[in-house]
Design a protein around this motif. Structure first.
Motif, PDB file in Angstrom:
ATOM      1  N   ARG A   1      15.593   5.085  -1.253  1.00  0.00           N
ATOM      2  CA  ARG A   1      15.169   4.142  -0.217  1.00  0.00           C
ATOM      3  C   ARG A   1      15.031   2.768  -0.868  1.00  0.00           C
ATOM      4  O   ARG A   1      14.328   2.620  -1.857  1.00  0.00           O
ATOM      5  N   ARG A   2      15.690   1.793  -0.293  1.00  0.00           N
ATOM      6  CA  ARG A   2      15.607   0.442  -0.863  1.00  0.00           C
ATOM      7  C   ARG A   2      14.310  -0.213  -0.411  1.00  0.00           C
ATOM      8  O   ARG A   2      14.066  -0.357   0.787  1.00  0.00           O
ATOM      9  N   PRO A   3      13.454  -0.625  -1.340  1.00  0.00           N
ATOM     10  CA  PRO A   3      12.191  -1.258  -0.961  1.00  0.00           C
ATOM     11  C   PRO A   3      12.417  -2.565  -0.203  1.00  0.00           C
ATOM     12  O   PRO A   3      13.254  -3.375  -0.610  1.00  0.00           O
ATOM     13  N   PRO A   4      11.683  -2.769   0.895  1.00  0.00           N
ATOM     14  CA  PRO A   4      11.816  -4.042   1.613  1.00  0.00           C
ATOM     15  C   PRO A   4      11.118  -5.168   0.863  1.00  0.00           C
ATOM     16  O   PRO A   4      10.210  -4.925   0.060  1.00  0.00           O
ATOM     17  N   VAL A   5      11.568  -6.387   1.114  1.00  0.00           N
ATOM     18  CA  VAL A   5      10.932  -7.579   0.539  1.00  0.00           C
ATOM     19  C   VAL A   5      10.339  -8.362   1.705  1.00  0.00           C
ATOM     20  O   VAL A   5      11.058  -8.799   2.597  1.00  0.00           O
ATOM     21  N   VAL A   6       9.019  -8.507   1.711  1.00  0.00           N
ATOM     22  CA  VAL A   6       8.324  -9.136   2.836  1.00  0.00           C
ATOM     23  C   VAL A   6       7.664 -10.429   2.388  1.00  0.00           C
ATOM     24  O   VAL A   6       6.939 -10.455   1.385  1.00  0.00           O
TER      25      VAL A   6
ATOM     26  N   ASP B   1       0.023   6.296  -2.858  1.00  0.00           N
ATOM     27  CA  ASP B   1       1.149   6.766  -2.033  1.00  0.00           C
ATOM     28  C   ASP B   1       2.137   5.630  -1.808  1.00  0.00           C
ATOM     29  O   ASP B   1       3.351   5.832  -1.864  1.00  0.00           O
ATOM     30  N   THR B   2       1.603   4.447  -1.529  1.00  0.00           N
ATOM     31  CA  THR B   2       2.437   3.267  -1.279  1.00  0.00           C
ATOM     32  C   THR B   2       1.991   2.144  -2.211  1.00  0.00           C
ATOM     33  O   THR B   2       0.806   1.813  -2.251  1.00  0.00           O
ATOM     34  N   ILE B   3       2.945   1.585  -2.951  1.00  0.00           N
ATOM     35  CA  ILE B   3       2.591   0.534  -3.910  1.00  0.00           C
ATOM     36  C   ILE B   3       3.190  -0.799  -3.470  1.00  0.00           C
ATOM     37  O   ILE B   3       4.403  -0.912  -3.272  1.00  0.00           O
ATOM     38  N   LEU B   4       2.317  -1.791  -3.302  1.00  0.00           N
ATOM     39  CA  LEU B   4       2.757  -3.143  -2.963  1.00  0.00           C
ATOM     40  C   LEU B   4       2.827  -3.950  -4.249  1.00  0.00           C
ATOM     41  O   LEU B   4       1.832  -4.089  -4.957  1.00  0.00           O
ATOM     42  N   MET B   5       4.001  -4.459  -4.546  1.00  0.00           N
ATOM     43  CA  MET B   5       4.177  -5.320  -5.721  1.00  0.00           C
ATOM     44  C   MET B   5       4.134  -6.758  -5.224  1.00  0.00           C
ATOM     45  O   MET B   5       5.037  -7.212  -4.515  1.00  0.00           O
ATOM     46  N   VAL B   6       3.060  -7.485  -5.557  1.00  0.00           N
ATOM     47  CA  VAL B   6       2.858  -8.834  -5.038  1.00  0.00           C
ATOM     48  C   VAL B   6       3.380  -9.865  -6.042  1.00  0.00           C
ATOM     49  O   VAL B   6       3.053  -9.832  -7.226  1.00  0.00           O
ATOM     50  N   MET B   7       4.199 -10.791  -5.528  1.00  0.00           N
ATOM     51  CA  MET B   7       4.744 -11.868  -6.355  1.00  0.00           C
ATOM     52  C   MET B   7       4.531 -13.202  -5.643  1.00  0.00           C
ATOM     53  O   MET B   7       4.208 -13.221  -4.460  1.00  0.00           O
ATOM     54  N   VAL B   8       4.743 -14.277  -6.379  1.00  0.00           N
ATOM     55  CA  VAL B   8       4.588 -15.613  -5.799  1.00  0.00           C
ATOM     56  C   VAL B   8       5.761 -16.504  -6.190  1.00  0.00           C
ATOM     57  O   VAL B   8       6.391 -16.281  -7.225  1.00  0.00           O
ATOM     58  N   PRO B   9       6.066 -17.504  -5.379  1.00  0.00           N
ATOM     59  CA  PRO B   9       7.125 -18.461  -5.749  1.00  0.00           C
ATOM     60  C   PRO B   9       6.730 -19.194  -7.021  1.00  0.00           C
ATOM     61  O   PRO B   9       5.556 -19.298  -7.355  1.00  0.00           O
ATOM     62  N   GLY B  10       7.738 -19.712  -7.704  1.00  0.00           N
ATOM     63  CA  GLY B  10       7.445 -20.495  -8.898  1.00  0.00           C
ATOM     64  C   GLY B  10       7.566 -19.701 -10.174  1.00  0.00           C
ATOM     65  O   GLY B  10       7.346 -20.233 -11.267  1.00  0.00           O
ATOM     66  N   LEU B  11       7.919 -18.416 -10.054  1.00  0.00           N
ATOM     67  CA  LEU B  11       8.102 -17.625 -11.269  1.00  0.00           C
ATOM     68  C   LEU B  11       9.340 -18.092 -12.032  1.00  0.00           C
ATOM     69  O   LEU B  11       9.398 -17.993 -13.242  1.00  0.00           O
ATOM     70  N   GLY B  12      10.325 -18.607 -11.269  1.00  0.00           N
ATOM     71  CA  GLY B  12      11.545 -19.128 -11.893  1.00  0.00           C
ATOM     72  C   GLY B  12      12.206 -18.077 -12.760  1.00  0.00           C
ATOM     73  O   GLY B  12      12.354 -16.932 -12.362  1.00  0.00           O
TER      74      GLY B  12
ATOM     75  N   MET C   1       9.276  -3.231 -11.831  1.00  0.00           N
ATOM     76  CA  MET C   1      10.121  -3.330 -10.643  1.00  0.00           C
ATOM     77  C   MET C   1      10.329  -1.969  -9.995  1.00  0.00           C
ATOM     78  O   MET C   1      10.417  -1.845  -8.784  1.00  0.00           O
ATOM     79  N   GLU C   2      10.401  -0.940 -10.813  1.00  0.00           N
ATOM     80  CA  GLU C   2      10.683   0.394 -10.305  1.00  0.00           C
ATOM     81  C   GLU C   2       9.520   1.009  -9.540  1.00  0.00           C
ATOM     82  O   GLU C   2       9.720   1.905  -8.727  1.00  0.00           O
ATOM     83  N   ILE C   3       8.302   0.548  -9.799  1.00  0.00           N
ATOM     84  CA  ILE C   3       7.165   1.197  -9.136  1.00  0.00           C
ATOM     85  C   ILE C   3       6.922   0.669  -7.727  1.00  0.00           C
ATOM     86  O   ILE C   3       6.230   1.306  -6.942  1.00  0.00           O
ATOM     87  N   GLY C   4       7.475  -0.483  -7.386  1.00  0.00           N
ATOM     88  CA  GLY C   4       7.190  -1.083  -6.082  1.00  0.00           C
ATOM     89  C   GLY C   4       7.857  -0.344  -4.935  1.00  0.00           C
ATOM     90  O   GLY C   4       9.055  -0.094  -4.960  1.00  0.00           O
ATOM     91  N   ASP C   5       7.073   0.006  -3.909  1.00  0.00           N
ATOM     92  CA  ASP C   5       7.626   0.582  -2.675  1.00  0.00           C
ATOM     93  C   ASP C   5       7.901  -0.527  -1.667  1.00  0.00           C
ATOM     94  O   ASP C   5       8.791  -0.407  -0.832  1.00  0.00           O
ATOM     95  N   ILE C   6       7.094  -1.589  -1.759  1.00  0.00           N
ATOM     96  CA  ILE C   6       7.282  -2.773  -0.918  1.00  0.00           C
ATOM     97  C   ILE C   6       7.010  -3.986  -1.812  1.00  0.00           C
ATOM     98  O   ILE C   6       6.007  -4.020  -2.528  1.00  0.00           O
ATOM     99  N   PHE C   7       7.920  -4.962  -1.782  1.00  0.00           N
ATOM    100  CA  PHE C   7       7.725  -6.184  -2.554  1.00  0.00           C
ATOM    101  C   PHE C   7       7.229  -7.281  -1.618  1.00  0.00           C
ATOM    102  O   PHE C   7       7.842  -7.537  -0.575  1.00  0.00           O
ATOM    103  N   VAL C   8       6.105  -7.872  -1.974  1.00  0.00           N
ATOM    104  CA  VAL C   8       5.470  -8.885  -1.131  1.00  0.00           C
ATOM    105  C   VAL C   8       5.538 -10.236  -1.830  1.00  0.00           C
ATOM    106  O   VAL C   8       5.022 -10.403  -2.939  1.00  0.00           O
ATOM    107  N   ILE C   9       6.196 -11.195  -1.187  1.00  0.00           N
ATOM    108  CA  ILE C   9       6.221 -12.564  -1.723  1.00  0.00           C
ATOM    109  C   ILE C   9       5.096 -13.314  -1.023  1.00  0.00           C
ATOM    110  O   ILE C   9       5.220 -13.730   0.126  1.00  0.00           O
ATOM    111  N   ASN C  10       3.972 -13.448  -1.714  1.00  0.00           N
ATOM    112  CA  ASN C  10       2.817 -14.150  -1.145  1.00  0.00           C
ATOM    113  C   ASN C  10       2.963 -15.659  -1.385  1.00  0.00           C
ATOM    114  O   ASN C  10       3.771 -16.090  -2.192  1.00  0.00           O
TER     115      ASN C  10
END
Length: 313
Positions: free
Chosen positions: A215-220, A158-169, A180-189
């Motif tokens: 709905r624009r996905p939030p970036v947390v 129902d809700t998809i968290l797309m987890v990313m990390v710094p350093g991807l450059g 990118m299209e599947i993420g409902d919430i983008f999480v910068i861990n």
């Protein structure tokens, strides 16, 4: 079935045995799913995906603990990659969340991909249904993190968290549009690391390019290992579910997923029928030879097989 009654009464061991049954015996799986169908559809299913090393397991651990602190019951399906050689799976997520396994309100099941590229085995859906019927408020599915094929999570969450990390450059540009299209919430861990703000900005810029969004996905930004930002993330997850319910998107999303599942089940049965016909007298091998020798083309052979199947049925 006694196991089902025990599972419905909250018996975690019965729940585990039922999941094992649906993994190992397709016929038994069908019987079980038929019986529990009316008890499903209540859990909020959260899919956690992202590249390997993004800290998905740690994030899952902290998120589940926050939910449990609110008095919720949570089921976790941690999907681990299966070796194509031995068929074995490391199941490291289960080890990393060992303390959660002892909590009476948490059920953890590690499942190998068993060769499925999407990072989800075909048994994941059935395990999900069992946990749903067992009365878990939330079910968290943590996927392998294998790139584009992770879009499979869309079919069940129902809700998809797309987890990313710094350093991807510049690598963030190589993240496929489909991901990118599947993420409902983008999480910068790991957002205490250098480059976290830049990563968040890049994700936001990519989202700005996607004009087709209701709905624009939030970036947390979170630091899962330090339990920072988890409450904010949980708040966004709840807001997303609220949006899905109020907009009618929840029914639409689940209906679309069911349509996909129906087609997949039909395909499985049709494949069995086709194989039973093509296996006769090694006919498929002979037809392939004829195609190779340009005596027939591949569509002729297809039509011949379909005609034979229709005739027999």
């Amino acid at each position: 079935m006694e196991l089902i009654q025990r599972m419905l009464a909250g018996d975690k061991r019965a729940c585990a045995k039922l999941i094992t049954a649906v993994e190992n015996d397709p016929e038994e799986a069908e019987k079980i799913i038929r019986q529990i169908h009316n008890k499903t559809g209540h859990a909020h299913v959260i899919g956690i995906t992202g590249p390997p090393g993004a800290g998905k397991s740690t994030l899952t651990d902290k998120l589940v603990k926050a939910l449990v602190n609110e008095g919720k019951r949570v089921g976790i399906i941690a999907v681990d990659p299966t070796s194509p050689y031995s068929g074995g799976s490391i199941l490291g997520d289960r080890i990393r969340m060992q303390d959660l396994a002892l909590n009476p309100n948490v059920f953890i099941r590690s499942m190998g991909t068993r060769g499925y590229l999407g990072g989800l085995s075909k048994y994941t859906k059935n395990a999900l249904k069992i946990l749903d019927a067992a009365g878990y408020d939330y079910i968290v599915i943590e996927t392998v993190g294998v790139g584009q094929s992770e879009v499979d999570i869309v079919k069940i969450a129902d809700t998809i968290l797309m987890v990313m990390v710094p350093g991807l450059g510049d690598d963030i540009q190589s993240i496929k549009a489909g991901i990118m299209e599947i993420g409902d919430i983008f999480v910068i861990n790991k957002s205490d690391l250098f480059g976290a703000d830049r990563t968040a900005t890049e994700v936001n810029m990519m989202l700005d390019l996607s004009m087709d969004m209701d709905r624009r996905p939030p970036v947390v930004k979170v630091v899962a290992v330090k339990n920072e930002g988890i409450d904010l993330l949980l708040e966004e997850i709840k807001k997303h579910m609220e949006y899905l319910r109020e907009s009618g998107k929840l029914v639409e999303r689940r209906k679309n997923n069911l349509k996909i599942e129906i087609v997949e089940l039909i395909e499985t049965e049709l494949r069995k029928i086709v194989i039973s016909h093509t296996d006769e007298d090694n006919r498929l091998d002979g037809e392939a030879t004829e195609i190779l020798n340009k005596e027939k083309n591949i569509y002729e052979v297809r039509d011949e097989f379909l005609k034979a199947i229709k005739k027999d049925n």
